[in-house]
Design a protein around this motif. Structure first.
Motif, PDB file in Angstrom:
ATOM      1  N   THR A  74       0.851  -1.178   0.000  1.00 10.61           N
ATOM      2  CA  THR A  74       0.000   0.000   0.000  1.00 10.61           C
ATOM      3  C   THR A  74       0.891   1.233   0.000  1.00 10.61           C
ATOM      4  O   THR A  74       1.709   1.408   0.901  1.00 10.61           O
ATOM      5  N   VAL A  75       0.748   2.084  -1.010  1.00 10.53           N
ATOM      6  CA  VAL A  75       1.568   3.285  -1.126  1.00 10.53           C
ATOM      7  C   VAL A  75       0.809   4.443  -0.498  1.00 10.53           C
ATOM      8  O   VAL A  75      -0.303   4.773  -0.904  1.00 10.53           O
ATOM      9  N   LEU A  76       1.414   5.058   0.506  1.00 13.07           N
ATOM     10  CA  LEU A  76       0.814   6.190   1.192  1.00 13.07           C
ATOM     11  C   LEU A  76       1.249   7.490   0.524  1.00 13.07           C
ATOM     12  O   LEU A  76       2.356   7.570  -0.023  1.00 13.07           O
ATOM     13  N   PRO A  77       0.427   8.542   0.550  1.00 13.37           N
ATOM     14  CA  PRO A  77       0.851   9.816  -0.042  1.00 13.37           C
ATOM     15  C   PRO A  77       1.985  10.418   0.783  1.00 13.37           C
ATOM     16  O   PRO A  77       2.049  10.221   2.000  1.00 13.37           O
ATOM     17  N   PRO A  78       2.904  11.140   0.135  1.00 14.37           N
ATOM     18  CA  PRO A  78       4.034  11.708   0.873  1.00 14.37           C
ATOM     19  C   PRO A  78       3.557  12.795   1.835  1.00 14.37           C
ATOM     20  O   PRO A  78       2.547  13.458   1.591  1.00 14.37           O
ATOM     21  N   PRO A  79       4.279  12.980   2.939  1.00 13.45           N
ATOM     22  CA  PRO A  79       3.878  14.032   3.882  1.00 13.45           C
ATOM     23  C   PRO A  79       4.128  15.414   3.292  1.00 13.45           C
ATOM     24  O   PRO A  79       4.971  15.600   2.408  1.00 13.45           O
ATOM     25  N   LYS A  80       3.399  16.393   3.798  1.00 12.57           N
ATOM     26  CA  LYS A  80       3.591  17.770   3.315  1.00 12.57           C
ATOM     27  C   LYS A  80       4.952  18.271   3.766  1.00 12.57           C
ATOM     28  O   LYS A  80       5.329  18.117   4.919  1.00 12.57           O
ATOM     29  N   GLU A  81       5.673  18.884   2.848  1.00 12.41           N
ATOM     30  CA  GLU A  81       6.985  19.439   3.173  1.00 12.41           C
ATOM     31  C   GLU A  81       6.860  20.946   3.328  1.00 12.41           C
ATOM     32  O   GLU A  81       6.118  21.600   2.590  1.00 12.41           O
ATOM     33  N   GLU A  82       7.611  21.471   4.268  1.00 12.84           N
ATOM     34  CA  GLU A  82       7.600  22.919   4.441  1.00 12.84           C
ATOM     35  C   GLU A  82       8.492  23.564   3.386  1.00 12.84           C
ATOM     36  O   GLU A  82       9.516  23.025   2.986  1.00 12.84           O
TER      37      GLU A  82
END
Length: 100
Positions: A74-82
């Motif tokens: 299961t591929v999770l979406p990448p976290p938001k980067e600042e």
């Protein structure tokens, strides 16, 4: 399925028929693969038939296997980067100290 024996002539042959995805190794074959072997006695000799069917995944376990396959990823979406901004008073690049 694999059909082996005297199929069309005097010499014995083996024919394989395949379609789709089939697990071949690991613990998942104990849950997902259903196998059957039958021998048919004819005048010319014995015909052997081996069949292996892979069951689908079913959470309830009524129409397939209840155990999930271990290779399902299961591929999770990448976290938001600042967004990084350059410090005050700089030109904006990382290589600003390397003036030639």
């Amino acid at each position: 399925p694999i059909v082996s024996g005297k199929l069309r002539g005097q010499r014995a042959k083996a024919m394989k028929f395949k379609d789709g995805y089939m697990l071949k190794s690991g613990d998942a074959i104990n849950h997902y693969i259903d196998k059957a072997t039958r021998h048919i006695k004819l005048k010319q000799g014995v015909l052997g038939i081996k069949v292996a069917i892979m069951l689908p995944y079913d959470e309830t376990g009524k129409n397939g296997c209840k155990v999930a396959q271990p290779d399902v990823v299961t591929v999770l979406p990448p976290p938001k980067e600042e967004i990084r901004t350059p410090p005050e008073g700089s030109k904006g690049g990382y290589a600003e100290n390397f003036d030639a």
